[in-house]
Design an enzyme around this catalytic site. Structure first.
Site, PDB file in Angstrom:
ATOM      1  CD  GLU A   1      39.655  33.591  50.778  1.00  0.00           C
ATOM      2  OE1 GLU A   1      40.776  34.086  50.589  1.00  0.00           O
ATOM      3  OE2 GLU A   1      39.357  32.939  51.795  1.00  0.00           O
ATOM      4  CB  SER A   2      35.603  31.444  45.107  1.00  0.00           C
ATOM      5  OG  SER A   2      36.355  30.379  45.637  1.00  0.00           O
TER       6      SER A   2
END
Length: 141
Positions: free
Chosen positions: A63-64
């Site tokens: 997600e980062s």
């Protein structure tokens, strides 16, 4: 005068201070016209109880890097970006070294984006396959 790639990486990583990315030691290591790569060390800080990389840490890495890709390729003066959904299929366990997440766009629309994230280990083994959906919403003027 355009900013060098090294300077841009330093700038990108500087905004990660006091965030989950800093806690997990995630750093952006490379980017190009249509991709972004981040790495994370695999150690006891990201283990599940039996000593292998935790799927949640892998999802946080994915997600980062996917969110950063959406930010990097968006006009943040006009929009802000938020993740809306993430999926992760974990294929192989890792106990040490680093994992690398490469984000590439499957769809780069004005409002919605779909990002493919492949997570590999130090030996280029495929560890997880993730998909992240993001949305670009207008900033209030």
């Amino acid at each position: 005068m355009s900013i060098s790639k090294e300077a841009k990486l330093k700038e990108i990583n500087a905004v990660c201070k006091n965030t989950l990315m800093e806690t997990l030691e995630i750093s952006i290591s490379d980017f190009g016209d249509d991709y972004l790569i981040a790495k994370m060390p695999v150690n006891s800080r990201v283990y599940q109880p039996d000593g292998v990389l935790h799927g949640g840490a892998t999802a946080a890495l994915a997600e980062s890097v996917g969110s950063f890709a959406s930010h990097l390729f968006s006009n943040l003066d006009v929009v802000f970006v938020r993740g809306t959904e993430i999926t992760a299929n974990h294929l192989k366990s890792v106990t040490d070294g680093h994992v690398f997440a490469k984000a590439t766009f499957l769809h780069k629309g004005r409002t919605t984006q779909l990002i493919d994230i492949r997570v590999t280990d130090d030996h280029d083994n495929l560890i997880s396959v993730c998909r992240l959906s993001t949305i670009s919403l207008p900033r209030k003027k």
